[in-house]
Scaffold this active site. Structure first.
Site, mmCIF file in Angstrom:
data_model
loop_
_atom_site.group_PDB
_atom_site.id
_atom_site.type_symbol
_atom_site.label_atom_id
_atom_site.label_comp_id
_atom_site.label_asym_id
_atom_site.label_seq_id
_atom_site.Cartn_x
_atom_site.Cartn_y
_atom_site.Cartn_z
ATOM 1 N N GLY A 138 0.802 -1.213 0.000
ATOM 2 C CA GLY A 138 0.000 0.000 0.000
ATOM 3 C C GLY A 138 0.835 1.263 0.000
ATOM 4 O O GLY A 138 0.480 2.259 -0.642
ATOM 5 N N THR A 139 1.964 1.254 0.712
ATOM 6 C CA THR A 139 2.813 2.444 0.765
ATOM 7 C C THR A 139 3.347 2.795 -0.613
ATOM 8 O O THR A 139 3.317 3.958 -1.026
ATOM 9 C CB THR A 139 3.986 2.219 1.751
ATOM 10 O OG1 THR A 139 3.462 2.061 3.066
ATOM 11 C CG2 THR A 139 4.941 3.395 1.739
ATOM 12 N N HIS A 189 -1.547 -7.934 2.581
ATOM 13 C CA HIS A 189 -1.442 -8.577 3.888
ATOM 14 C C HIS A 189 -2.507 -8.107 4.875
ATOM 15 O O HIS A 189 -2.611 -8.633 5.985
ATOM 16 C CB HIS A 189 -0.040 -8.385 4.475
ATOM 17 C CG HIS A 189 0.257 -7.023 5.002
ATOM 18 N ND1 HIS A 189 0.296 -6.746 6.345
ATOM 19 C CD2 HIS A 189 0.535 -5.864 4.373
ATOM 20 C CE1 HIS A 189 0.600 -5.465 6.525
ATOM 21 N NE2 HIS A 189 0.744 -4.915 5.342
ATOM 22 N N THR A 194 11.135 -7.363 -11.993
ATOM 23 C CA THR A 194 10.456 -8.648 -12.078
ATOM 24 C C THR A 194 9.361 -8.756 -11.021
ATOM 25 O O THR A 194 9.574 -8.429 -9.860
ATOM 26 C CB THR A 194 11.463 -9.806 -11.885
ATOM 27 O OG1 THR A 194 12.487 -9.697 -12.881
ATOM 28 C CG2 THR A 194 10.778 -11.156 -12.008
ATOM 29 N N CYS A 245 3.470 0.602 11.700
ATOM 30 C CA CYS A 245 4.734 1.100 11.160
ATOM 31 C C CYS A 245 5.270 2.287 11.943
ATOM 32 O O CYS A 245 6.365 2.770 11.675
ATOM 33 C CB CYS A 245 4.586 1.450 9.682
ATOM 34 S SG CYS A 245 3.020 2.159 9.230
#
Length: 358
Positions: A71-72, A203, A239, A331
């Site tokens: 998301g960040t 997640h 990748t 976080c």
């Protein structure tokens, strides 16, 4: 001792169906999706199938889905990519967000000032929602982008995205939504919401860490965040994280299947939990999550008038008694600074230090 995990807003346990789906892509299907041989082609097909699944969750076109590291990154991708491109095309340099947004949005917007933009955070109301009057006052013809959180990650408050869009769109500005806490739990139909870009994370819905998506409406002016490869239509080089992408799609399927059932179950849990807290502590606690907030998040302040609040000690006490919780975004845990969300809501430091997010 029975242990209770009340920190799903920080991360979730991998779902058994997701684990089952991912394992073959850790061993058997290991090809590079950019390779033209059969090993690569079979993985490329799986990625594009995953893209279609995610697009279906959002009522979007598969070509509008970009896989990211979370998301960040998705928030950075949208905010930096749009502000840069819109400025080059139109000269608009103003970007707006809210003081109660996640740091992934707030810090990214404010950092744009170093690149010549005029970016700042607007006030929020006492429930941590973006103040619509402040938005209307500041959203003029110089605004390139407005970035807002859908469900606040600390309080669970829900921004009315459609109302925000009604203010933003007539000014010719674009709208980005951080849907990390709403994707897979609420209806995130991008057509109904009226957004140009939207970020989500795997997640948070029982997928793997390190995977997210950015929805970018077709035609949105968006420059690349990571260069060095043609992946993700030349906008996100490198990748692909194949297991993470497969997990994200499978977790999305599971979330969609059980969305209504989960919502009802968690709503009852939150109601019961809130009632018991009020019975046990009476006026010694404040319930910060409003009645119309997400049932998945409950913010509780143990008032400093009655307790000598210490955020770290409070969480350790919870943990020693078998309860995992946090006092804000995972976080930012471990810092001594009070929550910026609670500060924006008008909380004193002492009360902010006594706030727990379940």
């Amino acid at each position: 001792m029975q242990r209770i995990y009340f920190d799903n807003a920080a991360t979730t346990q991998l779902h058994p169906k997701v684990k089952e789906k991912v394992i073959p892509f850790l061993y058997d299907h290991f090809g590079n999706p950019s390779s033209i041989h059969s090993y690569g082609r079979e993985v490329r097909v799986a990625i594009e199938d995953a893209r279609e699944t995610v697009a279906g969750m959002l009522n979007a076109d598969p070509s509008e889905i970009y896989f990211t590291s979370g998301g960040t990154e998705a928030n950075n991708f949208a905010i930096r990519g749009i502000s840069k491109t819109v400025y080059e095309e139109t000269g608009r340099r103003k970007v707006l967000t809210s003081k109660a947004d996640h740091h992934a949005v707030l810090d990214t917007v404010l950092q744009l000032n170093e690149n010549g933009h005029s970016s700042f955070a607007l006030e929020c109301d006492t429930s941590s929602r973006l103040d619509l009057e402040s938005l209307a006052k500041n959203c003029d013809n110089h605004v390139a982008l407005v970035a807002a959180i859908h469900i606040n990650n600390e309080t669970g408050s829900q921004n009315n995205v459609s109302s925000i869009a009604e203010i933003v769109k007539p000014k010719g500005a674009l709208l980005h939504i951080d849907a990390v806490q709403s994707y897979g739990k609420f209806d995130t139909d991008v057509q109904k919401l009226g957004v140009d870009t939207l970020a989500a994370s795997g997640h948070k819905i029982h997928g793997l860490k390190g995977t997210g998506i950015l929805y970018a409406k077709s035609g949105t002016p968006l420059s690349a965040l990571i260069v060095g490869g043609p992946q993700e239509r030349n906008r996100r080089g490198g990748t692909e994280n194949v297991p993470g992408i497969i997990a994200f799609a499978e977790a999305s399927k599971v979330a969609k299947e059980y969305m209504e059932e989960n919502y009802s179950k968690v709503s009852l849990l939150k109601k019961y939990f809130t009632e018991r807290l009020n019975e046990l502590f009476d006026d010694k606690v404040l319930i910060n999550s409003s009645p119309d907030s997400s049932p998945y998040i409950l913010s509780v302040t143990f008032k400093s008038d009655f307790l000598n609040n210490d955020a770290e000690a409070m969480l350790m006490f919870h943990d020693l008694n078998g309860v995992a919780a946090s006092n804000g975004a995972a976080c930012t845990s471990g810092t001594l600074k009070p929550s910026h969300v609670l500060s924006a809501m008008g909380f004193e430091i002492e009360d902010a230090q006594g706030t727990v997010r379940y």
